[in-house]
Design a protein around this motif. Structure first.
Motif, mmCIF file in Angstrom:
data_model
loop_
_atom_site.group_PDB
_atom_site.id
_atom_site.type_symbol
_atom_site.label_atom_id
_atom_site.label_comp_id
_atom_site.label_asym_id
_atom_site.label_seq_id
_atom_site.Cartn_x
_atom_site.Cartn_y
_atom_site.Cartn_z
ATOM 1 N N PHE A 95 6.047 -2.567 14.214
ATOM 2 C CA PHE A 95 5.414 -1.693 13.245
ATOM 3 C C PHE A 95 5.434 -0.236 13.682
ATOM 4 C CE2 PHE A 95 3.824 -4.985 10.527
ATOM 5 C CZ PHE A 95 3.673 -6.077 11.368
ATOM 6 N N SER A 96 6.221 0.084 14.678
ATOM 7 C CA SER A 96 6.136 1.403 15.298
ATOM 8 C C SER A 96 6.421 2.539 14.337
ATOM 9 C CB SER A 96 7.085 1.476 16.490
ATOM 10 O OG SER A 96 8.410 1.189 16.071
ATOM 11 N N ASN A 97 7.207 2.316 13.303
ATOM 12 C CA ASN A 97 7.519 3.387 12.360
ATOM 13 C C ASN A 97 6.695 3.313 11.074
ATOM 14 O OD1 ASN A 97 9.604 4.522 13.985
ATOM 15 N ND2 ASN A 97 10.927 2.831 13.369
ATOM 16 N N ASP A 98 5.728 2.425 11.047
ATOM 17 C CA ASP A 98 4.966 2.186 9.826
ATOM 18 C C ASP A 98 3.760 3.106 9.684
ATOM 19 O OD1 ASP A 98 6.698 -0.041 9.760
ATOM 20 O OD2 ASP A 98 5.175 -1.225 8.731
ATOM 21 N N ASN B 219 3.106 5.166 15.183
ATOM 22 C CA ASN B 219 3.693 5.735 16.391
ATOM 23 C C ASN B 219 3.021 7.029 16.836
ATOM 24 O OD1 ASN B 219 4.640 7.172 14.230
ATOM 25 N ND2 ASN B 219 6.799 7.061 14.773
ATOM 26 N N LEU B 220 2.591 7.861 15.896
ATOM 27 C CA LEU B 220 2.021 9.157 16.257
ATOM 28 C C LEU B 220 0.505 9.146 16.310
ATOM 29 C CD1 LEU B 220 4.262 11.542 14.119
ATOM 30 C CD2 LEU B 220 4.541 10.899 16.524
ATOM 31 N N SER C 265 -8.186 3.718 13.711
ATOM 32 C CA SER C 265 -7.511 3.816 15.003
ATOM 33 C C SER C 265 -6.599 2.606 15.159
ATOM 34 C CB SER C 265 -8.527 3.872 16.154
ATOM 35 O OG SER C 265 -9.294 2.688 16.192
ATOM 36 N N ARG C 266 -5.733 2.661 16.186
ATOM 37 C CA ARG C 266 -4.872 1.499 16.434
ATOM 38 C C ARG C 266 -4.779 1.239 17.930
ATOM 39 N NH1 ARG C 266 -2.608 5.644 18.660
ATOM 40 N NH2 ARG C 266 -0.361 6.057 18.448
ATOM 41 N N GLU C 267 -4.555 -0.017 18.243
ATOM 42 C CA GLU C 267 -4.356 -0.457 19.622
ATOM 43 C C GLU C 267 -2.975 -1.089 19.661
ATOM 44 O OE1 GLU C 267 -7.528 -2.830 21.105
ATOM 45 O OE2 GLU C 267 -6.650 -3.031 23.092
ATOM 46 N N THR C 268 -2.021 -0.341 20.151
ATOM 47 C CA THR C 268 -0.624 -0.763 20.059
ATOM 48 C C THR C 268 -0.353 -2.039 20.843
ATOM 49 O OG1 THR C 268 -0.084 0.750 21.863
ATOM 50 C CG2 THR C 268 0.220 1.555 19.626
ATOM 51 N N ALA D 262 -2.944 -2.850 4.866
ATOM 52 C CA ALA D 262 -1.593 -2.946 4.319
ATOM 53 C C ALA D 262 -0.664 -2.104 5.181
ATOM 54 C CB ALA D 262 -1.574 -2.465 2.872
ATOM 55 N N THR D 263 0.633 -2.388 5.086
ATOM 56 C CA THR D 263 1.600 -1.646 5.867
ATOM 57 C C THR D 263 2.805 -1.271 5.008
ATOM 58 O OG1 THR D 263 2.989 -1.687 7.851
ATOM 59 C CG2 THR D 263 2.752 -3.755 6.677
ATOM 60 N N LYS D 264 3.376 -0.108 5.330
ATOM 61 C CA LYS D 264 4.590 0.321 4.661
ATOM 62 C C LYS D 264 5.446 1.086 5.647
ATOM 63 C CE LYS D 264 2.880 4.638 2.599
ATOM 64 N NZ LYS D 264 4.038 5.513 2.835
ATOM 65 N N SER D 265 6.746 1.127 5.394
ATOM 66 C CA SER D 265 7.665 1.733 6.350
ATOM 67 C C SER D 265 7.945 3.195 6.075
ATOM 68 C CB SER D 265 8.994 0.967 6.367
ATOM 69 O OG SER D 265 9.525 0.883 5.071
ATOM 70 N N SER D 266 7.635 3.704 4.892
ATOM 71 C CA SER D 266 7.850 5.117 4.619
ATOM 72 C C SER D 266 6.598 5.891 4.997
ATOM 73 C CB SER D 266 8.179 5.333 3.142
ATOM 74 O OG SER D 266 7.094 4.960 2.331
ATOM 75 N N VAL D 267 6.768 7.175 5.281
ATOM 76 C CA VAL D 267 5.638 7.979 5.766
ATOM 77 C C VAL D 267 5.014 8.837 4.681
ATOM 78 C CG1 VAL D 267 6.532 8.030 8.105
ATOM 79 C CG2 VAL D 267 7.143 9.859 6.508
ATOM 80 N N SER D 268 5.542 8.781 3.467
ATOM 81 C CA SER D 268 4.963 9.558 2.381
ATOM 82 C C SER D 268 4.100 8.670 1.507
ATOM 83 C CB SER D 268 6.076 10.204 1.547
ATOM 84 O OG SER D 268 6.886 9.202 0.988
ATOM 85 N N GLY D 269 3.209 9.316 0.749
ATOM 86 C CA GLY D 269 2.421 8.573 -0.228
ATOM 87 C C GLY D 269 1.448 7.581 0.365
#
Length: 124
Positions: free
Chosen positions: A29-32, A54-55, A71-74, A97-104
């Motif tokens: 999920f690193s880019n989600d 990721n950020l 928050s997240r705990e990788t 929920a999760t999504k792979s794009s960073v907009s919206g």
């Protein structure tokens, strides 16, 4: 396949706190963007908070900013929603929920995978 499992909901008095967890599995999920949404009875679902995995960049709805923290705990592939100073109007089923794009971030239609939800009830 991707699985998101929420936990931590419950009944709390106004002014109290709860911490929701969302355990994610099935892929990287690193880019989600991971988001929390909620839906109260008779109302449309609404965005609550989101975080870039990721950020660690975060975003909040105006209605919860200053009271909720995402928050997240990788290491555990887990996202949290710390909810403080809860109000009766926070009563809802909360979904991650999760999504792979960073907009919206606030648009539920852009999210690909959803958990089953966890009930949060705040009594007055």
């Amino acid at each position: 396949q991707v699985q998101l499992v929420e936990s931590g909901g419950g009944l709390v008095q106004a002014g109290g706190s709860l911490r929701l967890s969302c355990a994610a599995s099935g892929r990287t999920f690193s880019n989600d963007v991971m988001g929390w949404f909620r839906q109260a009875p008779g109302k449309e679902g609404e965005f609550v908070a989101g975080i870039r995995w990721n950020l660690g960049t975060t975003g909040y709805a105006d209605s919860v900013r200053g009271r909720f923290t995402i928050s997240r705990e990788t290491a555990k592939n887990t996202v949290y929603l710390e909810m403080n100073n809860l109000k009766p109007e926070d009563t809802a089923v909360y979904y991650c929920a999760t999504k792979s794009s960073v907009s919206g971030w606030s648009l539920p239609d852009l999210y690909h995978h959803w958990g089953q939800g966890t009930q949060v009830t705040v009594s007055s």
